[in-house]
Scaffold this motif. Sequence first.
Motif, PDB file in Angstrom:
ATOM      1  N   GLU A   1       1.059  -1.017  -0.029  1.00 25.73           N
ATOM      2  CA  GLU A   1      -0.075  -0.133  -0.099  1.00 25.73           C
ATOM      3  C   GLU A   1       0.756   1.430   0.069  1.00 25.73           C
ATOM      4  OE1 GLU A   1      -3.129   0.198  -0.413  1.00 25.73           O
ATOM      5  OE2 GLU A   1      -3.233  -2.010  -0.522  1.00 25.73           O
ATOM      6  N   TYR A   2       1.849   1.247   0.765  1.00 28.95           N
ATOM      7  CA  TYR A   2       2.564   2.570   0.649  1.00 28.95           C
ATOM      8  C   TYR A   2       4.078   2.091   1.310  1.00 28.95           C
ATOM      9  CZ  TYR A   2       1.637   2.110   5.846  1.00 28.95           C
ATOM     10  OH  TYR A   2       1.432   1.761   7.215  1.00 28.95           O
ATOM     11  N   MET A   3       5.293   2.921   1.028  1.00 30.33           N
ATOM     12  CA  MET A   3       6.534   2.502   1.316  1.00 30.33           C
ATOM     13  C   MET A   3       7.089   3.516   2.584  1.00 30.33           C
ATOM     14  SD  MET A   3       7.857   1.605  -2.451  1.00 30.33           S
ATOM     15  CE  MET A   3       9.302   1.612  -2.092  1.00 30.33           C
ATOM     16  N   ARG A   4       7.096   2.890   3.741  1.00 32.76           N
ATOM     17  CA  ARG A   4       7.614   3.915   4.854  1.00 32.76           C
ATOM     18  C   ARG A   4       9.244   3.512   5.214  1.00 32.76           C
ATOM     19  NH1 ARG A   4       5.389   4.235  10.739  1.00 32.76           N
ATOM     20  NH2 ARG A   4       6.660   5.756  11.529  1.00 32.76           N
ATOM     21  N   ARG A   5       9.965   4.441   5.535  1.00 40.18           N
ATOM     22  CA  ARG A   5      11.046   3.824   5.963  1.00 40.18           C
ATOM     23  C   ARG A   5      11.628   4.578   7.202  1.00 40.18           C
ATOM     24  NH1 ARG A   5       9.908   0.997   2.592  1.00 40.18           N
ATOM     25  NH2 ARG A   5      11.124   0.515   0.733  1.00 40.18           N
ATOM     26  N   CYS A   6      12.196   3.855   8.021  1.00 45.38           N
ATOM     27  CA  CYS A   6      12.573   4.610   9.314  1.00 45.38           C
ATOM     28  C   CYS A   6      14.060   4.155   9.473  1.00 45.38           C
ATOM     29  CB  CYS A   6      11.829   4.050  10.784  1.00 45.38           C
ATOM     30  SG  CYS A   6      10.252   4.239  10.442  1.00 45.38           S
ATOM     31  N   PHE A   7      14.751   5.146   9.663  1.00 49.06           N
ATOM     32  CA  PHE A   7      16.353   5.124   9.745  1.00 49.06           C
ATOM     33  C   PHE A   7      16.907   6.188  10.744  1.00 49.06           C
ATOM     34  CE2 PHE A   7      15.062   7.186   5.881  1.00 49.06           C
ATOM     35  CZ  PHE A   7      15.727   8.396   5.850  1.00 49.06           C
TER      36      PHE A   7
END
Length: 122
Positions: A51-57
């Motif tokens: 559905e969506y591309m979320r990145r945490c870094f």
Amino acid sequence: MLALQRWLRMRLKILSNKIKCNFCGDVIESKHVHDFKTCKCGRVSVDGGHEYMRRCFKEDGDYEELSVTNLIDVVKEQIHEILSDYEAIQKIAVKKGLDELVDFMDENREEYFQIVNTNFSK
């Protein structure tokens, strides 16, 4: 820019939503909405499934993007529409006797198609 983002969201399909941590080497993939995954060292996370591309870094360069989308198919579809429009405009110009426009399109046709092929056929 906002219209382009909306247009892309409507057509873009996420086929695989995954990244590789550049610290621990884990490859993590989110397979469905709210499937939040974190690598074993805790440095990077991925979320969103298809559905969506979320990145945490923590910092830029912490991960390598491994996701797969249909973006190339979307761009190729647009190119086909652009080329069809070009030919349709030229036919209308011929019918209406717009010789100057027809001549301009004929003179620049090769350059136009070369630009499209160079930028989008990779």
